[in-house]
Design a protein around this motif. Structure first.
Motif, short mmCIF file in Angstrom:
data_model
loop_
_atom_site.label_atom_id
_atom_site.label_comp_id
_atom_site.label_asym_id
_atom_site.label_seq_id
_atom_site.Cartn_x
_atom_site.Cartn_y
_atom_site.Cartn_z
N THR A 45 0.72 -1.06 -0.07
CA THR A 45 0.08 -0.03 -0.16
C THR A 45 0.73 1.21 0.08
O THR A 45 0.63 2.23 -0.73
CB THR A 45 -0.99 0.09 1.25
N ALA A 46 1.83 1.25 0.77
CA ALA A 46 2.68 2.49 0.92
C ALA A 46 3.38 2.58 -0.52
O ALA A 46 3.98 3.70 -1.00
CB ALA A 46 3.68 2.29 2.00
N ARG A 47 4.14 1.41 -1.03
CA ARG A 47 4.70 1.65 -2.22
C ARG A 47 3.71 2.00 -3.48
O ARG A 47 4.39 2.87 -4.45
CB ARG A 47 5.21 0.09 -2.55
N ILE A 48 2.51 1.73 -3.39
CA ILE A 48 1.40 2.08 -4.43
C ILE A 48 1.43 3.64 -4.37
O ILE A 48 1.52 4.19 -5.22
CB ILE A 48 0.33 1.37 -4.15
N SER A 49 1.27 4.00 -3.14
CA SER A 49 1.14 5.68 -2.83
C SER A 49 2.39 6.19 -3.23
O SER A 49 2.22 7.25 -4.11
CB SER A 49 0.85 5.88 -1.14
N ARG A 50 3.91 5.74 -3.02
CA ARG A 50 4.93 6.33 -3.47
C ARG A 50 5.24 6.33 -5.03
O ARG A 50 5.37 7.47 -5.43
CB ARG A 50 6.08 5.48 -2.88
N ALA A 51 4.50 5.34 -5.59
CA ALA A 51 4.81 5.30 -7.18
C ALA A 51 3.69 6.43 -7.74
O ALA A 51 4.05 7.10 -8.50
CB ALA A 51 4.30 3.97 -7.63
N LEU A 52 2.72 6.50 -7.12
CA LEU A 52 1.38 7.26 -7.58
C LEU A 52 1.84 8.98 -7.22
O LEU A 52 1.39 9.68 -7.99
CB LEU A 52 0.05 6.96 -7.16
N ASP A 53 2.58 9.36 -6.13
CA ASP A 53 3.07 10.38 -5.80
C ASP A 53 4.01 10.85 -6.75
O ASP A 53 4.22 12.10 -6.82
CB ASP A 53 3.60 10.49 -4.17
N SER A 54 4.69 9.94 -7.55
CA SER A 54 5.79 10.52 -8.31
C SER A 54 5.18 11.02 -9.73
O SER A 54 5.68 11.46 -10.44
CB SER A 54 6.65 9.33 -8.70
N LEU A 55 3.73 10.86 -9.91
CA LEU A 55 3.26 11.20 -11.32
C LEU A 55 3.19 12.66 -11.10
O LEU A 55 2.81 13.31 -10.17
CB LEU A 55 1.93 10.29 -11.49
N PRO A 56 3.19 13.24 -12.18
CA PRO A 56 3.03 14.84 -12.46
C PRO A 56 1.21 15.13 -12.06
O PRO A 56 0.89 16.23 -11.73
CB PRO A 56 3.10 15.06 -13.96
N GLU A 57 0.26 14.31 -12.37
CA GLU A 57 -0.88 14.40 -12.17
C GLU A 57 -1.52 13.69 -11.15
O GLU A 57 -1.17 12.24 -10.96
CB GLU A 57 -1.92 14.34 -13.31
N PRO A 58 -2.23 14.22 -10.21
CA PRO A 58 -2.69 13.22 -8.90
C PRO A 58 -3.75 12.39 -9.33
O PRO A 58 -4.55 12.61 -10.29
CB PRO A 58 -3.41 14.11 -7.88
N VAL A 59 -3.78 11.02 -8.91
CA VAL A 59 -4.79 10.11 -9.08
C VAL A 59 -5.16 9.56 -7.66
O VAL A 59 -4.50 9.48 -6.79
CB VAL A 59 -4.41 9.02 -9.70
N GLU A 60 -6.48 9.23 -7.56
CA GLU A 60 -7.01 8.62 -6.17
C GLU A 60 -7.08 6.98 -6.29
O GLU A 60 -7.52 6.61 -7.22
CB GLU A 60 -8.30 9.47 -6.15
N VAL A 61 -6.61 6.48 -5.21
CA VAL A 61 -6.72 4.77 -5.12
C VAL A 61 -8.15 4.63 -4.59
O VAL A 61 -8.48 4.97 -3.79
CB VAL A 61 -5.74 4.29 -4.21
N LEU A 62 -9.01 3.70 -5.66
CA LEU A 62 -10.03 3.50 -5.41
C LEU A 62 -10.15 2.22 -4.56
O LEU A 62 -11.20 1.69 -3.93
CB LEU A 62 -11.23 3.39 -6.41
#
Length: 154
Positions: free
Chosen positions: A76-93
């Motif tokens: 879960t933390a690694r998914i958040s870390r990966a998504l935080d590196s993106l230029p546009e935010p996405v929400e985990v559903l």
């Protein structure tokens, strides 16, 4: 070079081998992985805990740590870390560990992170994610100014 790119290059090299050569090639890869994994384990254990943190954002380091089951963060933390590196935010559903499926939603409308960017970020940090379902944000109605009234309508 990312862990994913390296894995593909190794697989391509193994695919070029035939018969007994392929078995020997796979054994060579296993032995090298075990050797590097043992050395990496010793390095990680010798590091003071605070020094590893900044390295976790590096895709190559993160990929090696995940590959050798040494990454200190859960999926879960690694998914958040990966998504935080993106230029546009996405929400985990939601994430289903049984299927590896991750459901996401863009939090902004427009042309945000492409699915390839999302998948590439996740491949390094959370290879447990094997499928990404990206819910699209609803399209907003765009309202513009009225066209000028024609001379005939006056």
């Amino acid at each position: 070079m990312t862990a994913e790119e390296t894995g593909l290059r190794i697989q391509e090299a193994l695919d070029r081998l035939t018969g007994g050569e392929q078995v020997a090639g796979e054994q060579l890869v296993r032995e090298l992985m075990a050797f590097y994994g043992d050395g990496l384990t010793r390095l990680v254990r010798a590091l003071p805990p605070h020094t590893l943190g900044p390295l976790l954002d590096d895709p190559a380091v993160a990929g090696l740590l995940v590959l050798h089951d040494l990454h200190p963060e859960d999926v879960t933390a690694r998914i958040s870390r990966a998504l935080d590196s993106l230029p546009e935010p996405v929400e985990v559903l939601g994430f289903d560990p049984g299927t590896g499926s991750l459901r996401l939603r863009r939090t902004k409308t427009g042309c945000g992170s492409a699915e390839q960017d999302i998948e590439a970020a996740l491949a390094c940090h959370a290879p447990e994610v094997t499928a990404v379902e990206l819910d699209r944000a609803p399209q907003l109605l765009q309202i513009g100014t009225r066209p000028p009234a024609s001379a005939e309508a006056r």
